[in-house]
Motif scaffolding. Structure first.
Motif, PDB file in Angstrom:
ATOM      1  N   ILE A   4      18.882  72.763  45.932  1.00 46.47           N
ATOM      2  CA  ILE A   4      17.739  72.720  45.013  1.00 46.47           C
ATOM      3  C   ILE A   4      18.120  71.740  43.915  1.00 46.47           C
ATOM      4  N   VAL A   5      17.379  70.649  43.803  1.00 49.65           N
ATOM      5  CA  VAL A   5      17.733  69.536  42.914  1.00 49.65           C
ATOM      6  C   VAL A   5      16.735  69.461  41.765  1.00 49.65           C
ATOM      7  N   VAL A   6      17.236  69.635  40.553  1.00 52.70           N
ATOM      8  CA  VAL A   6      16.413  69.477  39.346  1.00 52.70           C
ATOM      9  C   VAL A   6      16.750  68.110  38.754  1.00 52.70           C
ATOM     10  N   SER A   7      15.774  67.218  38.646  1.00 53.07           N
ATOM     11  CA  SER A   7      16.120  65.851  38.264  1.00 53.07           C
ATOM     12  C   SER A   7      14.958  65.111  37.624  1.00 53.07           C
ATOM     13  N   HIS A   8      15.320  64.111  36.790  1.00 54.88           N
ATOM     14  CA  HIS A   8      14.328  63.154  36.309  1.00 54.88           C
ATOM     15  C   HIS A   8      14.549  61.792  36.971  1.00 54.88           C
TER      16      HIS A   8
END
Length: 537
Positions: free
Chosen positions: A487-491
């Motif tokens: 699960i990748v949280v990114s801007h």
């Protein structure tokens, strides 16, 4: 170039018999912004520390500050101020060259360092419970600024970094970009002649980063202040620097106009490895109507997560995107079992059983968290333990030495290190690594626990483009070879476009769209594209 402020002559630095800086020579002019770019481990941070005069001295070479010193008090200014009256007494400033690492110059070194300031890439170093203006007042008090003038001076500094509308906000409630601007105001309070900015916007979204870059340019122009900016992001160097240096394996590979240096840096950027389409498994995470509310002194009830529903399949790479404050990090904390939701359901499948993450206890949330790994953007390593220790016994993994080394080497390769580099860094302390290398060690620290679900919060914030490709490939290989779910949280829109099977777009605590990566990216508003960055074609 303007009058020289710093001259670096034939600088060399060794760690454990390895030469990490090799005959470095250049000058920095008064008021110049010099960018230093290079891959993780190229020597950027080591070079900056030496120019700042901190940690251990160089193996050989010199760093000379060209200053003007008052003979009657301890005030120092840039060399071009020689002949002018001292602002603190009746003395006249005289030219003085200070060899920063000459042992007999310890008092002069202290006086020079008093006129320098630093912005770190991840440590905001603010008084979290104090208001913005109080944070700046603390900085003024530290330098003995007259108390009767401090309020006006603090307000001027806050206005300079364009935060007057946040003056009375509690520091911990600010966004990352706002915190970084408070840090800049605190550093400008020292009236430095030289500011060091070490990856100052590495963990900020592109839109916020551009605001901070503009602040740095304005600060240099308005204060005739030299700045050294280290980064592995070409956009940072292009936005900020007057001149740039490319470091490769501790050597200056090129020095000159930023665009020319960036062109040289991007040679060797290759992302041609292809991966087979992965067959996803059954759901491994299911959330229904998740809500997380906070009480804020300034804003009242804050709905950080507001009625979120989604599912994640086994072996899926699932991305969560959105502007700062959208609720991404809070949601990832709930999934990791670190934050308890106010209401709603979230269940994680371990083996054939579903675990209710809203219920505490060793048989509920506690059972699942052992199989969930989280790499937070504010990660930390044990500073006085080697890389090997950080990966094994420092986190409670008790292996025989031989097995520990084997496991550590395999995991470091999964985190993007080459086999030779993995062997080279095992006995190093975190302080002897670059920030990008420390980030990858922290990723390895998560992977070595063999989690079933890995949550990555801004995983590429401190990585150069080539290392980012290495890590992307590592994640893809981990998915293929170890059945990992990510699960990748990114801007980083380029990263999520290249790696994620599906995306969830968050706005104001809600998931407003969920689906195939390209479909969700196409639904970004113009403002979101401006703030988060639009994927390159």
């Amino acid at each position: 170039m303007k009058a020289p402020l710093i001259t670096v002559e034939n600088l060399c630095m060794d760690f454990d018999g390895n030469r990490v800086l090799k005959n470095i020579s250049f000058e920095i002019g008064e008021g110049e912004i010099l960018g230093i770019i290079g891959r993780s481990g190229a020597g950027k941070t080591v070079l900056m520390h030496l120019i700042r005069g901190v940690e251990q001295p160089p193996t050989s070479g010199k760093i000379i500050y060209h200053m003007a010193a008052c003979p009657s008090c301890e005030h120092m200014d840039v060399g071009s101020s020689a002949g002018k009256a001292c602002p603190h007494c009746a003395g006249k400033l005289e030219p003085l060259d200070v060899d920063l690492w000459e042992e007999r110059n310890e008092n002069l070194k202290r006086r020079v360092m008093r006129r320098t300031a630093i912005m770190f890439q991840r440590t905001f170093a603010l008084y979290g419970d104090d208001r913005v203006i109080e944070n700046v007042l603390h900085a003024l008090d530290d330098i003995g600024y007259p108390p009767e003038k401090a309020i006006n001076r603090a307000a001027d500094l806050i206005d300079q970094v364009k935060l007057s509308h946040r003056m009375m906000h509690i520091a911990r409630d600010l966004s990352g970009g706002e915190k970084q601007r408070v840090v800049l105001a605190r550093q400008l309070a020292k009236e430095p002649v030289m500011l060091f900015a070490d990856e100052p916007t590495g963990t900020l979204d592109p839109g916020t980063a551009k605001i901070v870059h503009a602040m740095l340019n304005d600060a240099a122009k308005n204060n005739n202040m030299g700045i050294v900016v280290t980064s592995h992001f070409s956009q940072v160097i292009e936005d900020v620097a007057d001149r740039a240096i490319l470091l490769v394996d501790g050597k200056i590979a090129k020095i000159g106009a930023p665009k020319e240096v960036i062109t040289e840096f991007m040679k060797g950027y290759d992302d041609t490895e292809k991966f087979d389409e992965t067959e996803l498994g059954d759901n491994i995470v299911v959330a229904r109507d998740l809500v997380k509310r906070y009480i804020s002194v300034d804003r009242g009830v804050v709905k950080a997560v507001n009625g979120v529903t989604f599912e994640v399949a086994a072996k899926e790479i699932f991305g969560i995107i959105g502007k700062s404050g959208a609720g991404k990090t809070t949601l990832s904390g709930i999934m990791a079992g670190l934050i308890e939701p106010t209401s709603g359901e979230i269940n994680v499948r371990i083996g054939d059983e579903w675990i209710d993450m809203t219920k505490p206890g060793i048989d509920q949330r506690g059972r699942a968290t052992g199989y969930i790994g989280l790499l937070h953007q504010e990660y930390d390593l044990f500073p006085h333990r080697t890389v090997l220790d950080n990966l094994t016994d420092a986190i409670g993994l008790e292996f025989p030495k031989e097995l520990a080394m084997r496991k550590a080497l395999v995991t470091l390769k999964m985190a993007g290190f080459t086999e030779d580099k993995s062997k080279e860094i095992l006995d190093r302390m975190p302080g002897q690594l670059s920030e990008g290398e420390r980030h990858r060690v922290a990723l390895a620290q998560v992977l070595i626990r063999e989690p079933r679900i890995v949550i990555l919060d801004e995983p590429t914030g401190t990585m150069d483009p080539i290392t980012k490709v290495d890590v992307k490939h590592s994640i893809m290989h981990s998915r293929e070879e170890m059945d990992e779910t990510f699960i990748v949280v990114s801007h980083d829109m380029d990263f999520v476009r290249d790696i994620c099977d599906r995306l969830a777009l968050m706005r104001g605590g809600k998931i407003v769209q969920i689906g195939k990566t390209n479909e969700v990216l196409a639904a970004l508003t113009e403002e979101e594209k401006k703030v988060m960055g639009q994927p390159k074609a």
